[in-house]
Design a protein around this motif. Sequence first.
Motif, short mmCIF file in Angstrom:
data_model
loop_
_atom_site.label_atom_id
_atom_site.label_comp_id
_atom_site.label_asym_id
_atom_site.label_seq_id
_atom_site.Cartn_x
_atom_site.Cartn_y
_atom_site.Cartn_z
N LYS A 166 -39.26 5.28 37.84
CA LYS A 166 -39.84 4.62 36.67
C LYS A 166 -39.24 3.24 36.47
O LYS A 166 -38.01 3.08 36.43
CB LYS A 166 -39.60 5.44 35.41
N GLN A 188 -44.17 10.66 37.44
CA GLN A 188 -43.50 9.60 38.16
C GLN A 188 -42.06 9.99 38.47
O GLN A 188 -41.31 10.35 37.58
CB GLN A 188 -43.48 8.32 37.32
N ASN A 206 -39.68 0.79 33.52
CA ASN A 206 -40.29 0.81 32.20
C ASN A 206 -40.68 -0.54 31.65
O ASN A 206 -41.38 -0.62 30.63
CB ASN A 206 -39.37 1.54 31.22
#
Lengths: 113, 114
Positions: A5, A2, A7
Amino acid sequence: DQQVKQNSPSLSVQEGRISILNCDYTNSMFDYFLWYKKYPAEGPTFLISISSIKDKNEDGRFTVFLNKSAKHLSLHIVPSQPGDSAVYFCAVSSGGGADGLTFGKGTHLIIQP
Amino acid sequence: DTAVSQTPKYLVTQMGNDKSIKCEQNLGHDTMYWYKQDSKKFLKIMFSYNNKELIINETVPNRFSPKSPDKAHLNLHINSLELGDSAVYFCASSPTGGPEETQYFGPGTRLLVL
């Protein structure tokens, strides 16, 4: 692998408070960053963007901050409203926009009354 | 007055069939795109078209072919559909394809291959 990102798959915030959505990227060559908002069964809609020559861009309740050294950007929404409940995608553009955008996986923001 | 429209909104079909998804934009933009959102929710670029010329093709299988009859339309043809093609497909457009342009997305076509 990726390149963008996000998260936090989800984030819950009380109405009226500040929502902070985060995004990290891996390639320092990315030079234009965007946030899109998506409601269920609809396409993503553009929210706000920032160029790599800036570190902050503001539009009403929405502010995007860019930290190039950390390869990190964030979206601040204040005050948060119920209509802000949606999935927020971070996206990056590298050089030629006709190459399309590279998106993160999205963060589902839930505004609680 | 929808800026970027897609038809159909839902498409359920059998493996091995051939299907098409249509996209139209009334924004006068020069560049159009197709994105795929898979089951893991990643939105990935498939194609972009600028003035009827294919700009990129991101390692998409050649069973997928974009066709642009004119600047306002970019249709997606899919041959020999496979289970893994099940996804949401989004069409988008931007004025000239420049690096700092906003892309405008259609509502998506939900494709289910059985």
